[in-house]
Design a protein around this motif. Structure first.
Motif, PDB file in Angstrom:
ATOM      1  N   VAL A 137      18.935  12.278  -0.090  1.00  0.00           N
ATOM      2  CA  VAL A 137      20.122  11.949   0.263  1.00  0.00           C
ATOM      3  C   VAL A 137      20.568  10.721  -0.408  1.00  0.00           C
ATOM      4  CG1 VAL A 137      21.801  11.089   2.166  1.00  0.00           C
ATOM      5  CG2 VAL A 137      19.991  13.057   2.487  1.00  0.00           C
ATOM      6  N   PRO A 138      21.472  10.400  -1.525  1.00  0.00           N
ATOM      7  CA  PRO A 138      21.638   9.430  -2.222  1.00  0.00           C
ATOM      8  C   PRO A 138      21.904   8.233  -1.627  1.00  0.00           C
ATOM      9  CG  PRO A 138      22.440  11.269  -3.329  1.00  0.00           C
ATOM     10  CD  PRO A 138      22.377  11.692  -1.990  1.00  0.00           C
ATOM     11  N   VAL A 139      21.455   7.075  -1.852  1.00  0.00           N
ATOM     12  CA  VAL A 139      21.813   5.777  -1.169  1.00  0.00           C
ATOM     13  C   VAL A 139      23.169   5.497  -1.153  1.00  0.00           C
ATOM     14  CG1 VAL A 139      19.525   4.921  -1.259  1.00  0.00           C
ATOM     15  CG2 VAL A 139      20.909   4.484  -3.191  1.00  0.00           C
ATOM     16  N   THR A 140      23.889   5.017  -0.291  1.00  0.00           N
ATOM     17  CA  THR A 140      25.273   4.658  -0.410  1.00  0.00           C
ATOM     18  C   THR A 140      25.515   3.369   0.651  1.00  0.00           C
ATOM     19  OG1 THR A 140      25.793   5.975   1.617  1.00  0.00           O
ATOM     20  CG2 THR A 140      26.126   7.003  -0.596  1.00  0.00           C
TER      21      THR A 140
ATOM     22  N   LEU B 276      20.788  -3.532   4.318  1.00  0.00           N
ATOM     23  CA  LEU B 276      20.803  -2.217   4.851  1.00  0.00           C
ATOM     24  C   LEU B 276      21.616  -1.067   4.143  1.00  0.00           C
ATOM     25  CD1 LEU B 276      21.543  -3.542   8.600  1.00  0.00           C
ATOM     26  CD2 LEU B 276      19.345  -2.979   7.829  1.00  0.00           C
ATOM     27  N   VAL B 277      21.369   0.233   4.202  1.00  0.00           N
ATOM     28  CA  VAL B 277      22.101   1.092   3.558  1.00  0.00           C
ATOM     29  C   VAL B 277      22.721   2.142   4.733  1.00  0.00           C
ATOM     30  CG1 VAL B 277      21.042   1.165   1.346  1.00  0.00           C
ATOM     31  CG2 VAL B 277      20.068   2.492   3.220  1.00  0.00           C
ATOM     32  N   ARG B 278      23.762   2.593   4.631  1.00  0.00           N
ATOM     33  CA  ARG B 278      24.417   3.556   5.601  1.00  0.00           C
ATOM     34  C   ARG B 278      23.454   4.848   5.658  1.00  0.00           C
ATOM     35  NH1 ARG B 278      28.503   7.473   5.467  1.00  0.00           N
ATOM     36  NH2 ARG B 278      28.924   7.203   2.981  1.00  0.00           N
ATOM     37  N   GLU B 279      23.181   5.268   4.347  1.00  0.00           N
ATOM     38  CA  GLU B 279      22.159   6.490   4.436  1.00  0.00           C
ATOM     39  C   GLU B 279      21.583   6.482   2.847  1.00  0.00           C
ATOM     40  OE1 GLU B 279      24.744  10.059   4.815  1.00  0.00           O
ATOM     41  OE2 GLU B 279      25.722   9.705   3.024  1.00  0.00           O
ATOM     42  N   GLY B 280      20.373   7.387   2.815  1.00  0.00           N
ATOM     43  CA  GLY B 280      19.723   7.301   1.605  1.00  0.00           C
ATOM     44  C   GLY B 280      18.185   7.746   2.043  1.00  0.00           C
ATOM     45  N   THR B 281      17.668   8.541   1.237  1.00  0.00           N
ATOM     46  CA  THR B 281      16.315   8.870   1.625  1.00  0.00           C
ATOM     47  C   THR B 281      15.212   7.833   0.737  1.00  0.00           C
ATOM     48  OG1 THR B 281      16.757  11.239   1.297  1.00  0.00           O
ATOM     49  CG2 THR B 281      14.439  10.885   1.366  1.00  0.00           C
ATOM     50  N   GLU B 282      14.355   7.640   1.521  1.00  0.00           N
ATOM     51  CA  GLU B 282      13.360   6.517   1.043  1.00  0.00           C
ATOM     52  C   GLU B 282      14.106   5.371   0.209  1.00  0.00           C
ATOM     53  OE1 GLU B 282      10.265   8.814  -0.348  1.00  0.00           O
ATOM     54  OE2 GLU B 282       9.695   9.699   1.709  1.00  0.00           O
ATOM     55  N   PRO B 283      14.830   4.521   0.716  1.00  0.00           N
ATOM     56  CA  PRO B 283      15.654   3.686  -0.106  1.00  0.00           C
ATOM     57  C   PRO B 283      14.433   2.525  -0.594  1.00  0.00           C
ATOM     58  CG  PRO B 283      16.038   3.326   1.980  1.00  0.00           C
ATOM     59  CD  PRO B 283      15.535   4.472   2.008  1.00  0.00           C
TER      60      PRO B 283
END
Length: 366
Positions: free
Chosen positions: A193-196, A220-227
């Motif tokens: 999931v790309p960071v956003t 913090l990021v709203r979503e994202g895999t292993e940021p």
């Protein structure tokens, strides 16, 4: 029913190559052999199974099957025609043995790591096995996704628009009329999931920091895999493990141990994660400007000067008392002996001196 007459050429003989037990999928050849052709007539050959022609009659004395199947089982014979004469061969009974299906292999295309929204394919295949083969696809240990009876040694299951819900372990199973079911090894689908929407949060009140205070920032990021996180001050990346600050193990928090002039500046964070084929996703947070709060010295100076002032006052008091004592002794002067002629004038002169001396001493003690 046609009759074959024994004339012109010998009775044909039907044989199969290779000899022995045929198995499903095996190559084999039927040969219609005429040992003598006295008339030297042009011969045409026809092959039949259960009385049904396998092909149109031709000048070829053999029939080739690239892959034996269950339908090839049963009685077979050939017919030879020449000079208006037809002769039938012996009957040859073919028995095709079914092949057990092999253990399947499951692979993911185009790769095991897929970006959310991409298309993915699960391919279940076997190296051998009699057709048809029954395929089943599973997520986890028992969740059935799809099943199909196929006349192919592989089957493809499409996942349109991969989502984060599709991440997990997958396997497939196969079976045919001989054996099964056999299960493949599990393979994992990883969904990236790309960071956003990176957000910078200050755990310290205000943006004016008292000298020596601790500054804590969280990214913090709203979503994202292993940021992964990069910290910057005035758009210059900060080096982790410096004397004045450090970044936590997950990289998402920056701690300035003791805020000072060198730490003043505009802070922001960047969040990144890896895609596929070398792609990288990244987002930046907003900026927060932190300044150094000026100290209020009035109270501190007053508090520090009280002992000095008290001590100075004490010294001045002692000096004043001592000075006054010395001044009092010097004003007691020996009066000249009065002459009878000038007694009143001398008294007046002595009085003026005393007044002037008193006024002078008072000015020095103020």
């Amino acid at each position: 029913m046609s009759f074959c007459l024994p004339e012109a050429f010998a009775v044909p003989k039907l044989t199969v190559h290779p000899e022995g037990q045929l198995v499903d999928g095996q190559w084999f050849k039927l040969v219609c052999l005429v040992e003598e052709n006295l008339s030297e007539a042009s011969l045409r050959y026809g092959f039949y199974r259960n009385g049904i022609p396998l092909q149109s009659p031709s000048h070829h004395s053999d029939y080739i099957s690239e892959s034996a199947c269950l339908a090839d089982s049963g009685p077979s014979h050939c017919k030879v025609t020449g000079s208006k004469v037809r002769k039938c061969s012996n009957q040859l009974h073919l028995s095709i043995r079914r092949i057990p299906v092999s253990k399947p292999e499951l692979i993911i295309q185009p790769r095991k790591k897929l970006i959310e929204g991409d298309a993915g394919f699960l391919i279940c295949s076997v190296s051998n096995g009699s057709l048809p083969i029954y395929y089943q696809f599973y997520k986890g240990s028992s969740m059935k996704l799809y099943w199909e009876l196929s006349n192919s040694t592989k089957l493809v299951y499409n996942i349109e628009g991969i989502s984060r819900r599709d991440k997990g372990m997958y396997h497939c199973s196969v079976r045919n009329e001989v054996t099964g079911p056999l299960h493949s090894e599990e393979v994992e689908i990883i969904v990236i999931v790309p960071v956003t929407d990176a957000v910078l949060i200050s755990r310290t009140n205000g943006t004016e920091i008292q000298p020596g205070d601790r500054l804590v920032l969280r990214c913090l990021v709203r979503e994202g895999t292993e940021p992964q996180f990069i910290w910057c001050r005035d758009n210059v990346p900060l080096r982790n493990g410096s004397a004045s600050s450090h970044v936590t193990a997950d990289g998402g928090e920056l701690v300035v141990h003791s805020f000072r002039r060198d730490n003043v500046g505009s802070y922001h964070c960047a969040a990144i994660n890896d895609g596929t084929n070398g792609t990288i996703f990244n987002v930046n947070s907003d900026y927060i400007e932190f300044t150094l709060r000026a100290r209020s010295f009035s109270k501190e100076i007053a508090a520090s000067l009280v002992p000095v002032l008290l001590f100075g006052g004490l010294i001045e008091s002692v000096w004043f008392i001592h000075r006054r004592r010395d001044t009092g002794n010097s004003s007691t002067v020996s009066q000249p002996k009065r002459s009878q002629a000038s007694g009143e004038g001398a008294a007046a002169g002595n009085l003026e001196y005393a007044v002037i001396g008193a006024a002078h001493n008072a000015g020095e003690c103020h």
